[in-house]
Design an enzyme around this catalytic site. Sequence first.
Site, PDB file in Angstrom:
ATOM      1  CD  GLU A  95       6.164  11.818  -5.907  1.00 41.82           C
ATOM      2  OE1 GLU A  95       6.182  11.102  -6.843  1.00 41.82           O
ATOM      3  OE2 GLU A  95       6.295  11.358  -4.455  1.00 41.82           O
ATOM      4  CG  LEU A 114      -1.757   1.247   1.638  1.00 46.16           C
ATOM      5  CD1 LEU A 114      -2.789   0.739   2.484  1.00 46.16           C
ATOM      6  CD2 LEU A 114      -0.950   2.128   2.471  1.00 46.16           C
ATOM      7  CG  ASP A 130       0.621   8.070  -2.842  1.00 51.12           C
ATOM      8  OD1 ASP A 130       1.503   7.492  -2.157  1.00 51.12           O
ATOM      9  OD2 ASP A 130       0.799   8.725  -3.790  1.00 51.12           O
ATOM     10  CE1 TYR A 140       2.431   4.602 -10.944  1.00 50.56           C
ATOM     11  CE2 TYR A 140       3.376   6.694 -11.223  1.00 50.56           C
ATOM     12  CZ  TYR A 140       3.439   5.169 -10.990  1.00 50.56           C
ATOM     13  OH  TYR A 140       4.708   4.791 -11.294  1.00 50.56           O
ATOM     14  CB  SER A 141      -1.931   9.453  -6.300  1.00 50.81           C
ATOM     15  OG  SER A 141      -1.378   8.425  -5.445  1.00 50.81           O
ATOM     16  NE  ARG A 183       4.265  11.241  -9.291  1.00 54.36           N
ATOM     17  CZ  ARG A 183       5.461  11.402 -10.316  1.00 54.36           C
ATOM     18  NH1 ARG A 183       5.631  11.046 -11.358  1.00 54.36           N
ATOM     19  NH2 ARG A 183       6.613  11.440  -9.287  1.00 54.36           N
ATOM     20  CG  ASP A 184       0.351  12.375  -7.664  1.00 54.05           C
ATOM     21  OD1 ASP A 184       0.200  11.027  -8.219  1.00 54.05           O
ATOM     22  OD2 ASP A 184       1.323  12.634  -6.981  1.00 54.05           O
TER      23      ASP A 184
END
Length: 468
Positions: free
Chosen positions: A220, A37, A39, A98-99, A166-167
Amino acid sequence: MNALYRAFQKLIKEELRKEMPERWRPAFHVAPPVGWLNDPNGLCQKDGIYHAFFQMAPFEPQGGLKFWGHSVSQDLIHWEFKGVPMLPDQPYDCHGAYSGSALVEGDQMSLFYTGNVKNLGDYNYVTNGRESNTILAVSKDGEKIESKKLLMTNADYPDDMTCHVRDPKVWKEGGRYYMVQGARTKEDKGVVLVFSSEDKYHWNYIHRLESEEKFGFMWECPDLYELDGQTILCISPQGVEQDGYWYANKYQTVTSVIHGDFRTDGVPEGFRELDGGFDFYAPQTFLTEDGRRILIGWMGMADVEDEYTNRTTEDGWQNVLTLARELSLKDGIVCQNPVRELSSWWNEEVSFEGQYTGNTDICYELNLKNTEKKWEVLIAGGLKLSWSPEEYVFRMEFTDGKLGCGRGLRAREIKACKDIRIVVDASCVEVFMNGGKDVFSTRFYPEKDQYTVKASGEDLTGSYRYRV
Ligand code: FRU
């Protein structure tokens, strides 16, 4: 649902059938049943139910291809794992879902995330060879993804960005949608890109949040929210140098108050580390239906295997999310305290004065008061928490190497420790001090015969809470 989706779900089902030892598995923290696990993703409340999605590598406790795992709760304390709904099953997210974040409107949950794609070839994957796609997945209950839509590709981001964008964190304000994304410029500077949309499908880049002086090469998991009338930016930068006791971890998480308007001229001013412990990164917040701003972080750290590890990898799983924490702003500092629901977890309490020594349960809480004098707490015979007015330094220190799996010392100068709340859940320790201004989180791995605690200090009063 494509063939890849069905094949993945079949393999995940097989993984979930495996019997895993229960030692070190927390009672009120989100943990993966198997695998890795990282974010928290898509935190939200819908129709009264809390949803915590999280980055998960279901086939490998050491990490690997990223999916989204999913747990639900009625009270942010009792969590139930529901499955792995978001899969890297499309050409635009095939090397990792991804996040990202969730936006709840009516009966729909919009999940915005990054589809990571690494093209095959001779690439450096920083300035070439990587796609960072912004995707919108739609669900009603979080358990089943109804559709996915590609919203943006690298061509839609500003020209001076590397491939690292990202994110997405998305929210609605004044009839418009806003999105922040973390990014790395071609000059290796961490920044946050702000986008706006009228319909949540078509997005325009409108502003960039950046510090005047470079603060790390990549930011991030950005988050932006209102707290007590201020606009708070939270980022997890990479590449920040240690500064005394501050920024001692490989990667950091900091908050900053935005001066100006985040849409036009806003600038982050001053950064403060959110958690001084060994295991904290990439937190995300959401607003509850009753108006509380709740933060949950990843209680772990990437790329530190040479320094410290987690013994649960022997049992086929690794890493947890932090306790859900209620945020408030005091003296310009973002304060974190365990959600009030935690109090109802405990049903027994022992009060003490001066000192407390005893065997403990696997989960417990210590509350200490009147601690402007020297104090010390020894957990499991090998994790020492201490503060003294000679130095004005709070220390979280492992004196037993095996207990901390390589973790050593984290510390911070603190003028006084007025109130101290130590929450222990099997292999998780979170320390909240001074109304939540100073917080330290760590994992630890006690053996059965190490379930003890010793608290001592001049004029110390406190209580030991547990659940029977
Ligand atoms: C932060 C992070 C994110 C990314 C995700 C991949 O820990 O690197 O930037 O989306 O993890 O798992």
